[in-house]
Scaffold this active site. Structure first.
Site, PDB file in Angstrom:
ATOM      1  N   ARG A   9       0.840  -1.192   0.000  1.00 54.31           N
ATOM      2  CA  ARG A   9       0.000   0.000   0.000  1.00 54.31           C
ATOM      3  C   ARG A   9       0.879   1.247   0.000  1.00 54.31           C
ATOM      4  O   ARG A   9       2.024   1.202   0.450  1.00 54.31           O
ATOM      5  CB  ARG A   9      -0.899   0.045   1.254  1.00 54.31           C
ATOM      6  CG  ARG A   9      -1.789  -1.183   1.439  1.00 54.31           C
ATOM      7  CD  ARG A   9      -2.960  -1.152   0.484  1.00 54.31           C
ATOM      8  NE  ARG A   9      -3.924  -2.197   0.746  1.00 54.31           N
ATOM      9  CZ  ARG A   9      -3.974  -3.348   0.101  1.00 54.31           C
ATOM     10  NH1 ARG A   9      -3.084  -3.626  -0.846  1.00 54.31           N
ATOM     11  NH2 ARG A   9      -4.907  -4.244   0.377  1.00 54.31           N
ATOM     12  N   THR A  10       0.327   2.335  -0.501  1.00 50.63           N
ATOM     13  CA  THR A  10       1.006   3.616  -0.344  1.00 50.63           C
ATOM     14  C   THR A  10       0.758   4.077   1.087  1.00 50.63           C
ATOM     15  O   THR A  10      -0.291   4.649   1.394  1.00 50.63           O
ATOM     16  CB  THR A  10       0.477   4.667  -1.346  1.00 50.63           C
ATOM     17  OG1 THR A  10       0.617   4.169  -2.667  1.00 50.63           O
ATOM     18  CG2 THR A  10       1.264   5.968  -1.239  1.00 50.63           C
TER      19      THR A  10
END
Length: 232
Positions: A9-10
């Site tokens: 994930r960012t």
């Protein structure tokens, strides 16, 4: 045994752009952004284009994570290509593109994998001007002037005071330059390399970058902590 990579994930943005400011004017939409890309608090890149034409009728500006903006542009390339393949004489207008972006941003937020951007979408179709924004969790609205990032706090008060619907192109550019100058003075992530774009019924134009005239001799700039408690 081969290790299978886990989904990622960012969790935090790496290279980011600062504010985008956009207004409606008499003939269409004007949008402004600087060309800085910050790696954390370091102004690492000085020539990042953050305003892009989308299809025939729209202009997109983005602040936030640059790689996520590139991903959004890939989504939009597919969308416009698919629309063109119908070859039915119609094309997506700014309202449709904005609605699409609100769904993409909100969907990614619900997957706990947001695209770390605030987007400004403006355009003109059949003489109708449209200007809206959407943030990284899908909150969106339309208005006569919008801004992202610190521009929400520093530029929009100026726009509320000085914007009117009959602004000429020259007046609109002057107003945007005033907003970008305030942001340059007050936003540590801003850089003095500005790009202004316009879109009308004739199409989009992205003008070459330029630098603003600045004045740094104000006493508060020279000695910002004078008179403050516990200052040296």
């Amino acid at each position: 045994m081969e290790r299978v990579a886990e989904s990622e994930r960012t969790l935090y943005p790496y290279v980011t752009g600062s504010s985008v400011v956009a207004i409606k004017y008499k003939d269409g939409i004007l949008m402004a952004a600087d060309m800085g890309g910050s790696y954390g608090s370091t102004l690492r890149y000085k020539s990042v284009e953050r305003i892009k034409p989308i299809g025939k009728h729209s202009l997109l500006g983005a602040s936030g994570e640059i790689s996520d903006f590139q991903e959004i542009l890939r989504y939009l390339d597919e969308l416009i290509l698919y629309d063109n393949m119908w070859d039915d004489g119609n094309s997506l207008g700014p309202k449709e593109v904005h609605n699409y972006l609100t769904r993409v941003m909100y969907n990614r937020r619900n997957e706990f994998n947001p695209l770390w951007n605030a987007l400004v979408l403006g355009g003109v179709k059949n003489g109708q001007k449209y200007l809206g924004m959407v943030n990284m969790i899908g909150i969106n609205f339309e208005d006569d002037h919008v801004a992202t990032g610190l521009g929400n706090h520093l530029a929009r008060p100026i726009l509320r005071d000085e914007w009117h619907e009959n602004l000429t192109f020259e007046e609109g550019v002057k107003l945007l330059e005033k907003c970008m100058r305030v942001l340059l003075y007050r936003d540590r992530s801003a850089v003095n390399k500005i790009q202004i774009s316009k879109i009308t019924d004739e199409g989009a134009t992205v003008f070459p970058p330029f630098s603003l005239k600045t004045y740094w001799e104000f006493s508060a700039f020279k000695n910002p902590t004078v008179g403050a408690e516990c200052s040296w």
